[in-house]
Design an enzyme around this catalytic site. Structure first.
Site, mmCIF file in Angstrom:
data_model
loop_
_atom_site.group_PDB
_atom_site.id
_atom_site.type_symbol
_atom_site.label_atom_id
_atom_site.label_comp_id
_atom_site.label_asym_id
_atom_site.label_seq_id
_atom_site.Cartn_x
_atom_site.Cartn_y
_atom_site.Cartn_z
ATOM 1 N N HIS A 61 70.914 61.104 48.654
ATOM 2 C CA HIS A 61 71.186 61.896 49.853
ATOM 3 C C HIS A 61 69.965 62.751 50.180
ATOM 4 C CE1 HIS A 61 75.694 61.703 49.211
ATOM 5 N NE2 HIS A 61 75.303 61.504 47.969
ATOM 6 N N TYR A 62 69.911 63.264 51.406
ATOM 7 C CA TYR A 62 69.106 64.470 51.628
ATOM 8 C C TYR A 62 70.054 65.632 51.855
ATOM 9 C CZ TYR A 62 69.198 63.691 56.841
ATOM 10 O OH TYR A 62 69.544 63.498 58.147
ATOM 11 N N GLU A 126 71.042 64.673 45.361
ATOM 12 C CA GLU A 126 70.652 65.322 46.617
ATOM 13 C C GLU A 126 69.145 65.595 46.575
ATOM 14 O OE1 GLU A 126 72.085 66.182 49.430
ATOM 15 O OE2 GLU A 126 74.236 66.008 49.029
ATOM 16 N N ASP A 178 71.589 59.928 55.954
ATOM 17 C CA ASP A 178 70.700 60.282 54.850
ATOM 18 C C ASP A 178 70.619 59.215 53.763
ATOM 19 O OD1 ASP A 178 73.456 61.135 54.349
ATOM 20 O OD2 ASP A 178 72.738 62.209 52.597
HETATM 21 ZN ZN LIG Z 1 74.635 62.663 51.993
#
Ligand SMILES: [Zn+2]
Length: 286
Positions: A61-62, A126, A178
């Site tokens: 993810h970002y 993340e 993302d």
């Molecule tokens: Zn995400």
């Protein structure tokens, strides 16, 4: 390591992440699962993995927030209902928030290759980046190197195959972008992380697009489903199909992300399918 030391360990003051949110007073800390995680900021937002599932996927993810403090606060505060196992900072430091054995809340409503409880099947990572809504900067090389080191360790320890390192947008194409088209999947693949083939060149010619109804659309939907995407197979290039093609392009043909299945998109998809390990292509279309 204390949070105080965490906040001051910036090799480069430009990336210094202080002040970071403090852990909740009674939150029990834990030892990081990964040798490349430098710190633990425990999150209360997790549960048990359902059906005793073990993670065999990594979802990248970002953070999509203006700064790292806000992102970590969101992931580690009770009541937000979101979390991730790891956060990778722009300077390459890695913070663990949820033990790998537990089910972090990062994927939301999602699907991949016959599974819709992606949180029970995955490790969520993340990557700190402001994202499309806040200017979407490039991912620094130092941060990418850290993502690679983290993922390689998880893949080795958890027996995650390369083709099950995925984007949030792959598992939730109607909701998520993302980590997006700037994320250097080719660099990860050069280090054995993720599945990648050189995208076919973009050329002029016929393309399948929104509104097309024919067997070629059905073939495309079947191919995307065989790769793992959640897509209805109805022969209609509808909104859902366009969203999945867009997600596919963000990951595998990032030079043009337009939701139109041109020759380059179709050839790249076929090349990916042809290079999947045999055991990976038994996905039943929904
Ligand atoms: Zn995400």
């Amino acid at each position: 390591m204390s949070l105080g030391s965490f906040a001051s360990v910036g090799p480069d003051s430009k990336h210094r992440a202080a002040p970071l949110p403090r852990p909740i007073a009674n939150m029990k800390t834990f030892s990081p699962d990964s040798s490349v995680a430098s710190d633990v900021i425990p999150s209360p937002n997790y549960g048990e993995r359902n059906r005793g599932l073990l993670p065999d996927m990594i979802v990248l993810h970002y953070t999509g927030m203006p700064d790292v403090e806000a992102a970590i606060a969101q992931l580690c505060t009770a009541g937000t209902d979101v979390s991730a196992h790891y956060v990778v900072l722009e300077d390459g430091r890695i913070v663990q928030c949820v033990p790998e054995a537990k089910r972090a809340w990062h994927a939301g409503v999602a699907y991949w290759a016959g599974e819709d409880d992606i949180n029970s099947r995955s490790i969520g990572v993340e990557i700190v980046n402001r994202g499309h809504d806040w200017g979407y900067p490039e991912f620094p090389l130092r941060q990418i190197a850290a993502v690679i080191a983290l993922c390689r360790g998880i893949m080795l320890r958890r027996e995650v195959p390369a083709h099950r390192v995925l984007a949030h947008s792959d598992v939730a194409p109607s909701r998520k972008k993302d980590p997006g088209e700037k994320f250097p999947w080719h660099s990860l693949a050069n280090s054995g992380v993720g599945h990648w083939v050189q995208p076919a060149p973009i050329v002029r010619g016929e393309a399948l697009k929104l509104g097309t109804i024919n067997d070629s659309v059905r073939d495309l939907q079947q191919a995307l489903a065989r790769y793992g995407y959640g897509i209805p197979i109805n022969g209609k290039y509808d909104g859902a199909t366009m969203e999945v093609v867009t997600a596919f392009q963000r990951h595998f043909r990032p030079a043009r992300v337009d939701g139109i299945a041109d020759h380059s998109t179709l050839v790249t998809l076929q090349a990916l399918l042809a290079s999947l390990p045999a055991e990976a292509t038994a996905v039943a279309a929904r």
